[in-house]
Motif scaffolding. Structure first.
Motif, PDB file in Angstrom:
ATOM      1  N   LEU B  43      40.646  66.145  37.548  1.00 60.65           N
ATOM      2  CA  LEU B  43      42.082  66.262  37.273  1.00 60.65           C
ATOM      3  C   LEU B  43      42.361  66.543  35.799  1.00 60.65           C
ATOM      4  O   LEU B  43      43.259  67.325  35.464  1.00 60.65           O
ATOM      5  N   ILE B  44      41.559  65.906  34.937  1.00 60.05           N
ATOM      6  CA  ILE B  44      41.758  66.152  33.502  1.00 60.05           C
ATOM      7  C   ILE B  44      41.449  67.622  33.191  1.00 60.05           C
ATOM      8  O   ILE B  44      42.155  68.272  32.413  1.00 60.05           O
ATOM      9  N   ALA B  45      40.381  68.141  33.829  1.00 65.53           N
ATOM     10  CA  ALA B  45      40.035  69.562  33.618  1.00 65.53           C
ATOM     11  C   ALA B  45      41.164  70.457  34.108  1.00 65.53           C
ATOM     12  O   ALA B  45      41.513  71.449  33.453  1.00 65.53           O
ATOM     13  N   MET B  46      41.767  70.107  35.251  1.00 60.66           N
ATOM     14  CA  MET B  46      42.894  70.900  35.764  1.00 60.66           C
ATOM     15  C   MET B  46      44.059  70.858  34.783  1.00 60.66           C
ATOM     16  O   MET B  46      44.723  71.864  34.532  1.00 60.66           O
ATOM     17  N   TYR B  47      44.306  69.677  34.242  1.00 63.10           N
ATOM     18  CA  TYR B  47      45.391  69.512  33.271  1.00 63.10           C
ATOM     19  C   TYR B  47      45.117  70.383  32.035  1.00 63.10           C
ATOM     20  O   TYR B  47      45.998  71.072  31.525  1.00 63.10           O
ATOM     21  N   TYR B  48      43.845  70.376  31.615  1.00 66.04           N
ATOM     22  CA  TYR B  48      43.451  71.133  30.427  1.00 66.04           C
ATOM     23  C   TYR B  48      43.650  72.638  30.631  1.00 66.04           C
ATOM     24  O   TYR B  48      44.214  73.318  29.774  1.00 66.04           O
ATOM     25  N   VAL B  49      43.197  73.160  31.782  1.00 65.08           N
ATOM     26  CA  VAL B  49      43.330  74.619  31.980  1.00 65.08           C
ATOM     27  C   VAL B  49      44.797  75.020  32.180  1.00 65.08           C
ATOM     28  O   VAL B  49      45.177  76.133  31.843  1.00 65.08           O
ATOM     29  N   ALA B  50      45.594  74.110  32.693  1.00 64.41           N
ATOM     30  CA  ALA B  50      47.001  74.449  32.937  1.00 64.41           C
ATOM     31  C   ALA B  50      47.841  74.365  31.658  1.00 64.41           C
ATOM     32  O   ALA B  50      48.775  75.146  31.476  1.00 64.41           O
TER      33      ALA B  50
END
Lengths: 268, 276
Positions: B43-50
């Motif tokens: 989820l943190i990675a998703m937050y980062y790419v978004a």
């Protein structure tokens, strides 16, 4: 060869029939992955991410279905068969263990494909995901080779997990969320940094997803790890590598089984 | 009462043995933490790419804390959903447990209690990890203890509902647990605000105890409720709604328990083997 193919067909048969025998099971097969896929799509919406990111989630959800089948329907299967008392029949049968595993893989792929196709159709319709295929032939090739590499990896794990006993169950479970993260299930894997992403490429799912993302969502090319052609070549290499390793470990398992006599002992 | 407590204690011990005796405790606890950490990193990675950044924001705190605490709910639900399948088809001991003089309900409470307790360790680990992000914590310890403990009652009742359904079903064990856990994940405002959901779903979410549970978790850990729909509800009302919806779930689970148990005995499916 004929015997090999008959064994493949024989082992694939219960999985194919099992996948379509009871329509209500299909409901769970489709409904279940849609829940988590929807949740991740809504996360991207809440963060105002570009629309193609929602497509990444759908694609990740489809490939995850195969990964789960590799883990629970291939890697853990020999251990499960031992626990329910079927493994001795497989070993005694006048067919190679490779053919049994290949049958499981084909049957598993069939069942998972029905689930994956439903997720693709429903997910695309529900969230209005726009896909633009730049090279359909390459996409099909990447998809099929990625599946071959993943299932070869599953064959390799099948004998290893059997040797490791109860830890195998745990490993399958452990190879879910951490692998989703490392393989870039819902996001371009390059975001993890090139070195981490390249290290994670020993998991065929990582390269398969990265290549398919580029071929379905061209706007994701700037986030790509490698060229899709190069990724396809690496996936072919991984397929052969895992298949050879699977054969080596199967032989080793048989040898240990014969010398120690514990391979079909339950609860170990 | 003594018999019930003894059954709960034994079931708790059994559950721990099933889950952990394949290795040393330290390895088990590492494994126990690895999965939730993997899910949080995703989820943190998703937050980062978004968003292009990783430093703390309200949205990141929202999804990080929601996901961390969801590990407890998800684990209890999935394991309780799978328990009948495991006992009946893998260990093939369900019939012995059912005909033993102790209560099967107490046995299930005991099994769920261990899963609940073991799921708390990853949450604690993730809370510590949250200092690195950094998550702006404003703990209300009393509220957090109440939310966690009363949350277990809700989880047991919801898990029991699934568990007793699987007494009559073939092969569904894991799927039902996962489906229910997934429903709570999607509809309870765990990793995104309810306002993102289509309006009919966000209205439905207000009937789920899990919605209020996650709201209370955020209020007790972050000191705020960033969700625009739930922030309109006062803390006292939120607690009251959580208790009321939980009571409703308890009643439902008890009704299901007695009726499914009766039907399973009548149909003679306690020994059913459906795996292949």
């Amino acid at each position: 060869m004929i015997k090999f193919l008959r064994a493949v067909k024989g082992r694939a048969y219960p999985r194919v029939i099992g996948a379509i025998r009871e329509p209500s099971w299909m409901f769970w097969e489709v409904f279940l992955p849609l829940l988590s896929i929807s949740a991740y799509v809504f996360v991207y919406r809440s963060l105002h991410a570009p629309p193609e990111f929602e497509g990444f989630v759908i694609l990740g959800g489809i490939m995850t279905a195969y990964w789960l089948n590799v883990l629970w329907g291939m890697a853990s299967q020999f251990y499960w068969e031992k626990e329910v008392g079927n493994l001795q029949y497989y070993i005694m049968a006048p067919a190679s263990l490779e053919s049994i595993l290949a049958g499981m893989a084909l049957g598993g792929m069939f069942g998972t494909t029905t689930r994956a196709v439903s997720v693709l159709i429903l997910g695309t319709l529900l969230f209005h995901v726009h896909m633009s295929l730049t090279s359909p032939l390459l996409l099909v090739a990447v998809f099929l080779i990625c599946l071959a590499a993943m299932y070869a990896m599953g064959m390799m794990f099948a004998s290893l997990f059997l040797l490791w006993g109860r830890e195998a169950w745990v490993l399958s479970s452990l190879f879910e969320e951490p692998i989703y993260f490392l393989s870039g299930q819902n996001f371009p894997v390059k975001a993890l940094g090139s070195s981490v992403a390249l290290a994670a490429s020993i998991i065929p799912l990582t390269l398969g997803l990265d290549a398919m993302r580029q071929l379905i969502f061209p706007s994701s090319i700037p986030y790509a790890l490698l060229n899709p052609y190069l990724e396809l070549i690496i996936l072919v290499v991984l397929t052969f590598l895992y298949f050879i390793l699977a054969r080596i470990f199967l032989k080793k398992m048989e040898k240990i089984g014969k010398t120690k006599g514990t391979i079909i002992t339950r609860w170990l | 009462m003594k018999g019930h407590i003894r059954a709960i204690k034994t079931a708790m011990w059994l559950d721990y043995q099933i889950m952990a005796n394949w290795t040393k405790p330290i390895t088990f606890f590492t494994y126990n933490i690895a999965k939730p950490v993997g899910a949080s990193l995703l989820l943190i990675a998703m937050y980062y790419v978004a968003t292009g950044r990783i430093v703390g924001s309200t949205a990141l705190s929202f999804l990080y804390i929601g996901n961390a605490f969801y590990m407890i709910l998800g684990q209890v639900m999935m394991d309780l959903g799978y328990l009948v399948h495991e006992d009946r088809e893998h260990y093939q001991t369900l019939k012995y447990i059912i005909i033993s003089p102790s209560s099967y309900y107490s046995y299930l409470i005991g099994r769920s209690a261990t899963r609940f307790l073991l799921s708390i360790f990853p949450v604690i680990f993730l809370l510590f990890l949250g200092f690195l992000i950094p998550i702006p914590y404003h703990f209300n310890y009393l509220l957090l203890i109440f939310t966690t403990l009363f949350g277990w009652i809700f989880m047991v009742s919801a898990g029991m509902l699934l568990n007793t359904i699987t007494l009559l079903t073939a092969r569904y064990g894991g799927s039902i647990g996962e489906a229910f856990a997934g429903l709570f994940y999607l509809l309870s405002g765990v990793i995104f605000p309810l306002s993102i959901l289509p309006s009919f779903l966000s209205k439905f979410a207000l009937f789920l105890p899990s919605t209020y549970w996650f709201s209370l978790v955020r209020r007790s850990v972050l000191g705020i409720e960033p969700d625009p729909i739930l922030s309109a509800i006062s803390l006292e009302s939120c607690i009251m709604l959580f208790i009321l919806t939980t009571l409703y779930f308890i009643t439902l689970s008890l009704a299901f328990y007695f009726s499914m148990d009766y039907l399973a005995r009548r149909k003679g499916v306690l020994e059913m083997i459906t795996t292949y």
